[in-house]
Design an enzyme around this catalytic site. Structure first.
Site, mmCIF file in Angstrom:
data_model
loop_
_atom_site.group_PDB
_atom_site.id
_atom_site.type_symbol
_atom_site.label_atom_id
_atom_site.label_comp_id
_atom_site.label_asym_id
_atom_site.label_seq_id
_atom_site.Cartn_x
_atom_site.Cartn_y
_atom_site.Cartn_z
ATOM 1 N N GLY A 1 14.192 15.384 26.454
ATOM 2 C CA GLY A 1 15.019 15.696 25.292
ATOM 3 C C GLY A 1 16.174 14.728 25.199
ATOM 4 N N ALA B 1 18.443 5.848 31.425
ATOM 5 C CA ALA B 1 18.649 4.884 30.336
ATOM 6 C C ALA B 1 18.929 3.497 30.896
ATOM 7 C CB ALA B 1 19.786 5.343 29.431
ATOM 8 N N ILE C 1 26.618 2.096 24.445
ATOM 9 C CA ILE C 1 25.798 3.204 23.962
ATOM 10 C C ILE C 1 24.572 2.625 23.257
ATOM 11 C CG2 ILE C 1 25.754 5.245 22.475
ATOM 12 C CD1 ILE C 1 27.594 5.407 24.996
ATOM 13 N N LYS D 1 23.119 7.996 17.849
ATOM 14 C CA LYS D 1 22.649 9.293 17.364
ATOM 15 C C LYS D 1 22.211 10.185 18.532
ATOM 16 C CE LYS D 1 20.302 10.191 13.237
ATOM 17 N NZ LYS D 1 19.203 9.940 12.283
ATOM 18 N N GLN E 1 23.415 14.154 23.136
ATOM 19 C CA GLN E 1 23.536 14.473 24.553
ATOM 20 C C GLN E 1 24.908 15.048 24.864
ATOM 21 O OE1 GLN E 1 21.298 13.815 27.586
ATOM 22 N NE2 GLN E 1 20.280 14.562 25.761
ATOM 23 N N GLY F 1 23.834 11.726 30.045
ATOM 24 C CA GLY F 1 23.247 13.063 30.127
ATOM 25 C C GLY F 1 24.161 14.128 30.709
ATOM 26 N N GLU F 2 24.997 13.767 31.653
ATOM 27 C CA GLU F 2 25.804 14.784 32.327
ATOM 28 C C GLU F 2 27.257 14.841 31.850
ATOM 29 O OE1 GLU F 2 22.499 13.940 35.050
ATOM 30 O OE2 GLU F 2 23.735 15.695 35.268
#
Ligand code: FES
Ligand code: FES
Lengths: 171, 733
Positions: free
Chosen positions: B463, B506, B624, B628, B633, B699-700
């Site tokens: 996701g 990533a 980044i 989007k 995230q 993600g975190e």
């Protein structure tokens, strides 16, 4: 590899419920299924009709992942026995796009990134389609409230509201 | 040449997800599929004295009932069950291995039947007699017998002495209960024989190769005979890092019956695969009146199981983030009779930084300083553990831009001083920090003469947007339109991919693609130079780029050869390369992401109902790749922070040693009506040192600090400090 012999006890069998013939119109197609009374509409869709777009998140009516439209109204298909809907018209996520053209909600969900893992998404979109048909929600607060039966653990809520608002604005 | 990197690109798997075409692990229907249902232990500890499946076996349509007594062979050695993410200390849980019961709801039998409903009904007929043993599930009762875990971060100075001598001191205990991931897709595995004696397992996981190695080890199978696939994963948030028991049971069933078997766990069963450990955090900070720090002491006590020692870094963030001459940390574990905890979004930081950032807020109150101002007074440009500079750290900009977007300057300092009608208004803030990790990863690129590329790596997309960023990076580096790139992932047969966790995917997979794209470019240049009178005759591989289907001289763009021509000349219709990227372990710099979170709460004064009406999260996370999906995230992390602050708590009945609310109705998570305005800001953070593309991962970081910002806002609104999460309305009375 030959299948192993199923283990069957010699003792008298415990029966399971007899199957009943159920007629549904699913996404515009008439289907006839032999289903036990204990089979939910959700399992009938996923396991018997291979319409796995409708998701199972809890099987208890708590998450909304299994939302489909029955006779135009949004329901949680895990709390619905398929036999109860004999003769009904069911629309699932697979039935929303027409001739390869996405439903405006589907496109708006992509444009607004209204999902991440995608597991709640079919339920969100079917629920949103039901919401639009109800015509009850006018404001963002009302959308939030009336979409709260559909949990998104990825937390895409603000984007879900934006996607629905976009479609509401155009309809 | 960045048509896609850094842009707001819609997910390439979006169409599959909005049409229902995306198939998750429990959705591979196949002729002859057998359905499994799990029987769970009703006691927390002891052993199975007797298990009687005779009645279940008499149910029409039931094929077999597997227990520890009749299951197919599995490895005996505990070491065979150690997966890549298993804690170093301890022995992993072995499902259906023997008669031992280690936790309530433990799987003890697998019913296999022709239909799911039949399997489930029959599972209710399996009779079990137990011999029970004494157990405990209560962290508070066990805290005094908790043992210390060695952690790498070293202390500095004598923090206890410095704290005792400090002019201004704050010391308090914070508590985070057990929380569960509750990804919307429950764990599922479908094990399918391919006819040649090979098994393919569709599994919900964050790491197909981890599961593949684990299953080969447990079932003593050859790597070529067992393939694990996970094309789509319905969320996982850490719960899918380790192989879970459904995958073992599905294989047991398939081996026993020689038929395809699906096992989809119920929501309640998912509660036993792992959780964020309940943690007591004790923080003591000593400061001078000017807001510079003298001492930080951070101690944590968390639960773990009887059989494995799970712990993450809760405490050392405190000594890293702020300038303090002294710091001491201690992490202790208390054993309880529960499954082993596991990673859950920002493990360690979500909990430890929550405590630190609430403590900093309390210190700011004691010092009569604005909370942002206090953080600037002890701002550190160097990692305080090792006194190393950061590869980049734009936290100062996060504070500035976040405060500005939020309107922080209009905040009145006194608690209960802001209101909106019948609601008290509170504004709070916090900092966030996470690691910027990267792991060895491989990618394979196959470029065909028609200008299409397939990019493959055994990573996952849970996701997070991995499909999309892989396509963006490949499209830019190969000079192709995004639509001409196909991504393959979530398949153990693909080139090396690590479990998707720690926010490292990533950066890692992007560089694997970049490296492999470089090899493709090299080969294309070789072919282009073979063209008669090649305009690229003297060009070097670094001197050319792939742009719009051509190999172009970077400094003289009119010198170019089309890729199609080069391949035709060379008589090749496809070029395939595989490259592995390793990241040098360069210790000269610290690598972290940072954030500043600002939250507004409105609290009904009479009822105590809390609403989080606004959150601004300003993040510094390098370059980044996709604004989007990266925003999503962070937004998701903020929603998690709202849940952590206000809703989430897995309750235990200590008399039975059992989770009391293992379902989505009674385990409260944010729903749409709980979430209002969330604004995500990415501050510019160029980083040429961390890796060539300057990527850090997101993600975190979105969850870290968010619950603290909300807790601090609640204090500001009410004047009441609640340190035990979640902050439910009864605690405000
Ligand atoms: S699966 Fe039906 S509401 Fe969750
Ligand atoms: S997109 Fe993952 S749960 Fe909503």
């Amino acid at each position: 590899m030959a299948p192993a012999k199923p283990h069957q006890s010699a003792a008298v069998a415990i029966p399971v419920p007899d199957k009943i013939s159920v007629s549904l119109n699913v996404n515009g197609v008439d289907v006839q299924l032999d289903l036990a009374p204990w089979t939910t509409l959700l399992d009938a869709l996923r396991d018997r009709l291979n319409l796995t777009g409708t998701k199972k998140g809890c099987d208890h009516g708590q998450c909304g992942a299994c939302t489909v439209l029955v006779d135009g109204r949004r329901i949680v298909s895990c709390l619905t026995l398929a036999v109860m809907k004999d003769g009904s018209k069911v629309t699932t996520i697979e039935g929303l796009a027409k001739d390869g053209m996405l439903h405006p909600l589907q496109q708006a969900f992509i444009d607004h990134d209204a999902f991440q893992c995608g597991y709640c998404t079919p339920g969100q979109i079917c629920s949103a389609a039901g919401l639009l048909a109800e015509g009850r929600a006018k404001t963002a607060d009302e959308i939030r409230e009336l979409m709260s039966g559909n949990i998104c653990r990825c937390g895409a809520y603000p984007n879900i509201v934006a996607a629905i608002q976009q479609v509401m604005g155009h309809s | 040449m960045n048509a896609y990197i850094g842009t707001s690109t819609s997910r390439i798997d979006g169409r599959a997800k909005v049409t229902g075409a995306a198939k998750y692990a429990g959705e591979f229907n196949i002729d002859g599929l057998v359905y499994g249902a799990v029987v769970e232990s009703t006691i927390a500890k002891g052993r199975i004295k007797h298990i009687d499946a005779s009645e279940a076996l008499r149910v029409r349509g039931v094929l077999d009932v597997l227990t520890h007594q009749n299951r197919p062979r599995m490895a005996d050695a505990s070491a065979a069950y150690k997966d890549d993410v298993a804690p170093e200390e301890g022995s992993p849980f072995r499902p259906l291995y023997d008669d031992k019961i280690m936790f309530s709801f433990q799987p003890i039998a697998l019913v296999l039947a022709e239909e799911w409903e039949t399997a489930r009904f029959a599972a209710s007929l399996v009779r079990v007699e137990y011999e029970t043993a004494a157990f405990t599930t209560d962290l508070q009762a066990q805290r005094n017998s908790a043992f210390v875990v060695e952690k790498p971060e070293s202390h500095r100075g004598n923090a206890d002495k410095a704290f005792a001598a400090a002019a201004v001191r704050h010391e308090a205990e914070y508590f985070i209960p057990i929380e569960h991931h509750n990804a919307m897709e429950p764990f599922a595995a479908t094990a399918i024989w391919d006819g040649g004696g090979k098994l393919t397992i569709y599994n919900k996981t964050q790491g197909v190769q981890n599961v593949q190695r684990y299953l080969c080890s447990v079932f003593n199978m050859k790597p070529d005979d067992l393939r694990v696939r996970s094309p789509f994963t319905g969320g996982a948030f850490g719960s899918g890092l380790r192989p879970q028991y459904e995958t073992v049971l599905a294989v047991l069933g398939a081996v026993k019956l020689r038929r395809p078997v699906r096992l989809a766990l119920t929501r309640r069963q998912v509660y036993t695969v792992g959780y964020r450990p309940a943690t007591i955090e004790h923080v003591a900070i000593g400061a001078k009146p000017d807001g510079t720090l003298d001492a930080i002491v951070h101690e944590a006590i968390a639960v773990t199981s009887q059989h494995e020692d799970f712990s993450r870094n809760d405490t050392a963030w405190s000594g890293q983030l702020y300038k303090s001459p002294t710091a001491r940390y201690e992490h202790r574990l208390a054993r309880v009779d529960l499954p082993t905890p596991c990673d859950m979004r920002a493990p360690g930081a979500a909990t430890g930084v929550y405590a630190l950032e609430c403590a900093m807020d309390e210190l700011a109150v004691a010092l009569k300083l604005d909370p942002v101002d206090l953080r600037l007074r002890c701002y550190s440009d160097r990692d305080q553990h090792t006194n190393r500079p950061y590869t980049s750290k734009q936290l100062r900009e996060c504070y500035r831009q976040g405060a500005q977007a939020f309107g922080w300057s209009k905040r009145r300092a006194a608690p209960r001083s802001m209101r909106d009608g019948t609601e008290l208004v509170g504004w709070g803030m916090a900092s966030g920090v996470w690691e910027a990790l990267q792991m060895e990863t491989a990618a394979r690129i196959t470029l065909t003469a028609n200008g299409h590329a397939e990019v493959a790596s055994a990573v996952s997309d849970i996701g997070t947007g991995t499909y999309t960023i892989m396509a963006q990076v490949a499209a830019d580096l190969l000079g192709l339109p995004l639509d001409n790139v196909t991504i393959k992932l979530g398949d153990s047969t693909l080139p090396l991919g690590q479990v998707e966790g720690g926010s490292w995917t990533a950066a890692s997979v992007s560089h694997a693609i970049a490296k492999t794209a470089g090899e493709i470019r090299k080969e294309l240049l070789r072919l282009a130079q073979a063209v008669p009178d090649s305009p690229l005759a003297n060009a070097t591989v670094d001197g050319v780029a792939l742009v719009d289907g051509r190999i172009v001289h970077k400094r003289a763009p009119d010198r170019a050869v089309s890729i199609a021509d080069a391949m035709r000349q060379g008589k090749v219709d496809r070029i395939e390369r595989e490259g592995t990227v390793q990241f040098e372990d360069d210790d000269s710099h610290a690598r972290n992401t940072h954030s500043a979170i600002f939250a507004e709460v409105k609290i009904d004064e009479e009822l105590g109902v809390i609403r989080v009406t606004r959150v601004v999260n300003a993040v510094a996370a390098g370059r980044i790749l996709n604004t989007k999906t990266a925003s999503s995230q962070i937004m998701g992390g903020v929603v998690w922070g709202i849940g952590m602050a206000l809703h989430e708590e897995t309750l235990l009945d200590h008399r039975f040693g059992r989770f009391m609310n293992p379902n989505i109705a009674e385990y409260h998570m944010p729903v749409n009506a709980d979430v209002y305005d969330i604004k995500v800001i990415f501050v510019d953070e160029p980083d040429t040192r961390i890796n060539p593309m300057g990527i850090k991962g997101v993600g975190e970081i979105g969850i870290v600090g968010t619950a603290a910002a909300i807790a601090n806002a609640i204090y500001h609104a009410t004047g009441k400090r609640v340190r035990d999460l979640p902050i439910t309305l009864d605690k405000l009375r």
